[in-house]
Design a protein around this motif. Sequence first.
Motif, PDB file in Angstrom:
ATOM      1  N   UNK A 413       0.820  -1.209   0.000  1.00  0.00           N
ATOM      2  CA  UNK A 413       0.000   0.000   0.000  1.00  0.00           C
ATOM      3  C   UNK A 413       0.851   1.254   0.000  1.00  0.00           C
ATOM      4  N   UNK A 414       1.972   1.210   0.712  1.00  0.00           N
ATOM      5  CA  UNK A 414       2.883   2.359   0.766  1.00  0.00           C
ATOM      6  C   UNK A 414       3.548   2.621  -0.582  1.00  0.00           C
ATOM      7  N   UNK A 415       3.530   1.624  -1.467  1.00  0.00           N
ATOM      8  CA  UNK A 415       4.111   1.804  -2.810  1.00  0.00           C
ATOM      9  C   UNK A 415       3.103   2.346  -3.806  1.00  0.00           C
ATOM     10  N   UNK A 416       1.914   2.698  -3.317  1.00  0.00           N
ATOM     11  CA  UNK A 416       0.895   3.290  -4.182  1.00  0.00           C
ATOM     12  C   UNK A 416      -0.053   2.284  -4.810  1.00  0.00           C
ATOM     13  N   UNK A 417       0.001   1.022  -4.354  1.00  0.00           N
ATOM     14  CA  UNK A 417      -0.890  -0.008  -4.885  1.00  0.00           C
ATOM     15  C   UNK A 417      -2.204   0.034  -4.117  1.00  0.00           C
ATOM     16  N   UNK A 418      -3.335  -0.116  -4.815  1.00  0.00           N
ATOM     17  CA  UNK A 418      -4.641   0.005  -4.160  1.00  0.00           C
ATOM     18  C   UNK A 418      -4.830  -1.098  -3.112  1.00  0.00           C
ATOM     19  N   UNK A 419      -5.771  -0.870  -2.199  1.00  0.00           N
ATOM     20  CA  UNK A 419      -5.946  -1.730  -1.026  1.00  0.00           C
ATOM     21  C   UNK A 419      -6.321  -3.160  -1.405  1.00  0.00           C
ATOM     22  N   UNK A 432       0.572 -19.204  -1.410  1.00  0.00           N
ATOM     23  CA  UNK A 432       0.991 -19.955  -2.608  1.00  0.00           C
ATOM     24  C   UNK A 432      -0.200 -20.327  -3.484  1.00  0.00           C
ATOM     25  N   UNK A 433      -1.096 -19.360  -3.689  1.00  0.00           N
ATOM     26  CA  UNK A 433      -2.333 -19.606  -4.439  1.00  0.00           C
ATOM     27  C   UNK A 433      -2.185 -19.245  -5.912  1.00  0.00           C
ATOM     28  N   UNK A 434      -1.841 -17.984  -6.215  1.00  0.00           N
ATOM     29  CA  UNK A 434      -1.697 -17.545  -7.606  1.00  0.00           C
ATOM     30  C   UNK A 434      -2.453 -16.276  -7.898  1.00  0.00           C
ATOM     31  N   UNK A 435      -3.719 -16.374  -8.342  1.00  0.00           N
ATOM     32  CA  UNK A 435      -4.481 -15.161  -8.658  1.00  0.00           C
ATOM     33  C   UNK A 435      -5.079 -14.518  -7.415  1.00  0.00           C
ATOM     34  N   UNK A 436      -5.269 -13.196  -7.490  1.00  0.00           N
ATOM     35  CA  UNK A 436      -5.912 -12.481  -6.403  1.00  0.00           C
ATOM     36  C   UNK A 436      -7.116 -11.727  -6.924  1.00  0.00           C
ATOM     37  N   UNK A 437      -7.305 -10.536  -6.423  1.00  0.00           N
ATOM     38  CA  UNK A 437      -8.362  -9.648  -6.898  1.00  0.00           C
ATOM     39  C   UNK A 437      -7.737  -8.322  -7.290  1.00  0.00           C
ATOM     40  N   UNK A 438      -8.555  -7.400  -7.779  1.00  0.00           N
ATOM     41  CA  UNK A 438      -8.026  -6.105  -8.195  1.00  0.00           C
ATOM     42  C   UNK A 438      -7.234  -6.251  -9.481  1.00  0.00           C
ATOM     43  N   UNK A 439      -6.037  -5.676  -9.507  1.00  0.00           N
ATOM     44  CA  UNK A 439      -5.220  -5.726 -10.725  1.00  0.00           C
ATOM     45  C   UNK A 439      -4.365  -6.981 -10.820  1.00  0.00           C
ATOM     46  N   UNK A 440      -4.549  -7.931  -9.897  1.00  0.00           N
ATOM     47  CA  UNK A 440      -3.853  -9.223  -9.980  1.00  0.00           C
ATOM     48  C   UNK A 440      -4.874 -10.360 -10.012  1.00  0.00           C
ATOM     49  N   UNK A 441      -6.005 -10.098 -10.647  1.00  0.00           N
ATOM     50  CA  UNK A 441      -7.086 -11.075 -10.714  1.00  0.00           C
ATOM     51  C   UNK A 441      -6.785 -12.232 -11.653  1.00  0.00           C
TER      52      UNK A 441
END
Length: 482
Positions: A413-419, A432-441
């Motif tokens: 977050x401190x690097x400017x990446x959204x929450x 160790x999952x892989x995909x997330x949400x947001x811009x790493x979906x």
Amino acid sequence: MNWKVILHFNGYLLIFLGVSLIFPLAAGLYYHDDSFRPLLYAMATVIASGAGLVVFNRPRSGEAINRREGMVAVALGWTAAGVAGALPFYFGGVLPSFTDALFESVSGFTTTGASVLTNIEGVSKGYLFWRSFIHWLGGMGIIVLSLAILPLIGVGGMELYKAEVPGPMPDKLQPRIKETAKTLWKVYIVFTLCQIFLLKAGGMSLFDCLCHTFATMATGGFSTRNLSIGSFNSAYIDGVIILFMMLAGINFTLHYRMLKGEGLAFWKDAECRFFLVLVAAMTLIVTWNIYGPVYATIGIALRHGAFQVVSIITTTGFATADFEVWPGLSQLILFLCMFIGASAGSTTGAIKCIRVLLCLKYCYRELFSLIHPKAVSYVKIVDKTVPDDIMRSVMGFLSLYMLIFIVCSLLLGAMGIDAVTSATAVATTLGNVGPGFGTVGPLDNFFHLPAAGKWVLTWCMLLGRLEIYTLIILLVPEFWRK
């Protein structure tokens, strides 16, 4: 600290990894792509480095490795593997920086499956094969593999095994650690061959069968397609991969017992029962939630709901749908799956069901003690009392896990990446999952993140794969004191 023993072991590990590059070399040669020369250079570099460590760090005959040295050896081993695995991507110019190459390699070995490749289908097959093959090696553990096939190392194996095998209570199937490792790998290879056959029967090319099987059995998630498993659009392929993701998510000692004729081994195990019931419940809830708003028929909703739930809870990370457009309830369940994980003693990551089950039982015991303060109560699993040292280890692990999740999320977050991206990127790499949400979906990648963010997430992947303690303990000053 006996550095000669530690470096000698890691030298053999690097030699093994260098020799393993023969398989992607063969793939590159067969498909006549541009990967052959960079893979050959990487192979020579890794083998030469390993040979140097072996030659110049010969331990005295009979020297054993203690638990402290075992942790250092494992930590260095996984770090060395990450660097070695990055060399083909870096030498071949597949990725623009060593940071990206290391991220991809560590993601492969730790079976995370988070990628920085923006066009997977445009990458040469030799690199794609290596990318999936390091999943397979990391799945059961490159250190356990080394113990199984490199008895010439000549150092005590149990300390390495304890530092390597996931879960609070590692199982020994055989009286000798080398035999235990061989047994685990035999089961792993049998399942791998079965899945390759079934996927080939479903119309996949042999190359895709191999790569996706490596990723499934390791619960890794690297695919040869930009749209992951969704690109095949096959209910049969989805079903086969669901089955083997589930098998890979169950403690491999139970598979061994099943193959030896113990028919009810799965159901007799409390953790396995908890895992199976949890998957069934979450699948039903997600299916109910997406039926109508997202999918018109119950069959399609069940197919995609089951696939995504199993994929995330087993920390595989394959996708057949963009779950970011699903209703909030389904997204929250998948987010929760990123933390829970599957069984200890499997190839999966995250917290593991046994720890979740023990935590729930511990919380119940505390509530019971408040109601009956004079009663003597214990945490039990299948009528066996769980020792206090195991409970302390579990509660300490959970506390450290959540603390690392919070700290690393704040760093991103401190690097400017959204929450949303920050929190789920850490959750998915730490688990160790892989995909997330947001811009790493599921339809995105990690390439756009800043270099510092990738280093934080690389650290999270290693922490998750080695279950926190093995790496965190190295930061404690008392660890290095005699």
